[in-house]
Design a protein around this motif. Structure first.
Motif, short mmCIF file in Angstrom:
data_model
loop_
_atom_site.label_atom_id
_atom_site.label_comp_id
_atom_site.label_asym_id
_atom_site.label_seq_id
_atom_site.Cartn_x
_atom_site.Cartn_y
_atom_site.Cartn_z
N LYS A 185 0.83 -1.20 0.00
CA LYS A 185 0.00 0.00 0.00
C LYS A 185 0.86 1.25 0.00
CE LYS A 185 -3.86 2.09 2.48
NZ LYS A 185 -4.78 1.97 3.64
N GLN A 186 1.94 1.23 0.80
CA GLN A 186 2.85 2.38 0.80
C GLN A 186 3.52 2.55 -0.56
OE1 GLN A 186 5.56 1.75 4.02
NE2 GLN A 186 4.07 2.33 5.62
N TRP A 187 3.87 1.44 -1.20
CA TRP A 187 4.49 1.54 -2.52
C TRP A 187 3.50 2.12 -3.54
CZ3 TRP A 187 6.71 -4.10 -2.37
CH2 TRP A 187 7.82 -4.13 -1.49
N ASP A 188 2.25 1.71 -3.47
CA ASP A 188 1.24 2.24 -4.38
C ASP A 188 1.03 3.73 -4.16
OD1 ASP A 188 0.91 -0.25 -5.45
OD2 ASP A 188 -0.83 -0.78 -4.20
N LEU A 189 0.99 4.14 -2.89
CA LEU A 189 0.82 5.56 -2.61
C LEU A 189 2.01 6.36 -3.12
CD1 LEU A 189 -0.63 5.45 1.04
CD2 LEU A 189 -1.86 5.95 -1.09
N LEU A 190 3.22 5.82 -2.91
CA LEU A 190 4.41 6.52 -3.41
C LEU A 190 4.42 6.59 -4.94
CD1 LEU A 190 7.09 7.85 -2.69
CD2 LEU A 190 8.14 5.58 -2.73
N LYS A 191 3.98 5.51 -5.59
CA LYS A 191 3.93 5.49 -7.05
C LYS A 191 2.91 6.50 -7.57
CE LYS A 191 3.34 2.30 -10.89
NZ LYS A 191 3.05 0.89 -11.28
N VAL A 196 1.63 11.78 -10.02
CA VAL A 196 1.00 13.10 -9.95
C VAL A 196 2.04 14.20 -10.07
CG1 VAL A 196 -0.29 14.66 -8.45
CG2 VAL A 196 -0.97 12.26 -8.64
N GLU A 197 3.18 14.02 -9.42
CA GLU A 197 4.24 15.03 -9.51
C GLU A 197 4.77 15.15 -10.93
OE1 GLU A 197 7.18 13.98 -6.67
OE2 GLU A 197 6.04 14.71 -4.93
N ASN A 198 4.93 14.01 -11.59
CA ASN A 198 5.42 14.06 -12.98
C ASN A 198 4.42 14.76 -13.90
OD1 ASN A 198 7.78 12.73 -12.30
ND2 ASN A 198 6.92 10.69 -12.73
#
Length: 217
Positions: A185-191, A196-198
């Protein structure tokens, strides 16, 4: 001159016969049915009538008279000591005759007395063998029950250890799965955050070619 009457010393009344012998009570017969096999030796059926004679009560040579007064050594008289001495001799004679009359039947008694003597010891021996066999049976039953309890306790301990191991395995498995889900879940949120930033940076580059945020290299 008138003389005063002579005062006789007080003494404890003791019943005495003319021949100065202790008065012996009549023998009291008792039943042999209630006598235990393991009673004191010799048993009542092997001893003579001396075993049934009641012992006279002991008299205190300096005991107070009635009404009760303080003990005084002047009350000590010969009849009390004679009574106690006769009582002692009677008890010694009774014990000697009781033992002598029992064991002498095996050597000097008639055939009926010898048979009674041997019968007593046969019954005692059979009772001892019966008690020994009963004790061995009870001891064997206790050993079997103790072994069964030990086996049952060992089985319960093994079952409890197996259940504890299964519970531990299930707990560690749930902990691993929950930890894996949390990391994914943390990896998905970071991805998603990076995506979004890109997108945000690309939109900015469309309107401003200068990379002010320094996100694009």
């Amino acid at each position: 001159m008138t003389s005063l009457p002579k005062i006789t010393p007080a003494s404890t009344p003791v019943p005495l016969t003319r021949s100065r012998t202790c008065s012996l009570p009549q023998p009291i017969r008792r039943s042999h049915t209630s006598v235990s096999v393991y009673g004191p030796y010799p048993p009542a059926n092997l001893s003579n009538q001396w075993d049934y004679i009641q012992t006279p009560a002991r008299i205190n040579p300096i005991g107070p008279l009635l009404p009760r007064k303080r003990i005084n050594d002047s009350w000590e008289t010969i009849p009390q000591h004679y009574h106690n001495d006769c009582r002692r001799i009677l008890m010694q004679q009774r014990e000697h005759e009781r033992y002598h009359s029992a064991w002498s039947k095996a050597f000097y008694g008639n055939p009926a007395e010898r048979e009674s003597y041997n019968k007593h010891f046969r019954e005692v021996l059979k009772q001892q063998m019966t008690d020994q066999d009963l004790w061995k049976r009870r001891h064997q039953v206790d050993k079997v029950q103790e072994s069964e309890r030990a086996v049952e306790y060992d089985r319960q301990c093994l079952q409890k250890d197996s259940e504890d191991q299964n519970n531990k395995f299930s707990y560690l498995k749930r902990f691993r799965d929950d930890n894996k889900m949390l990391m994914e879940k943390q990896w998905d949120l970071l991805k998603q955050k990076r995506t979004v930033e890109n997108l945000y940076d690309r939109e900015i580059m469309r309107y401003n070619p200068i990379n002010w945020s320094c996100t694009l290299k």
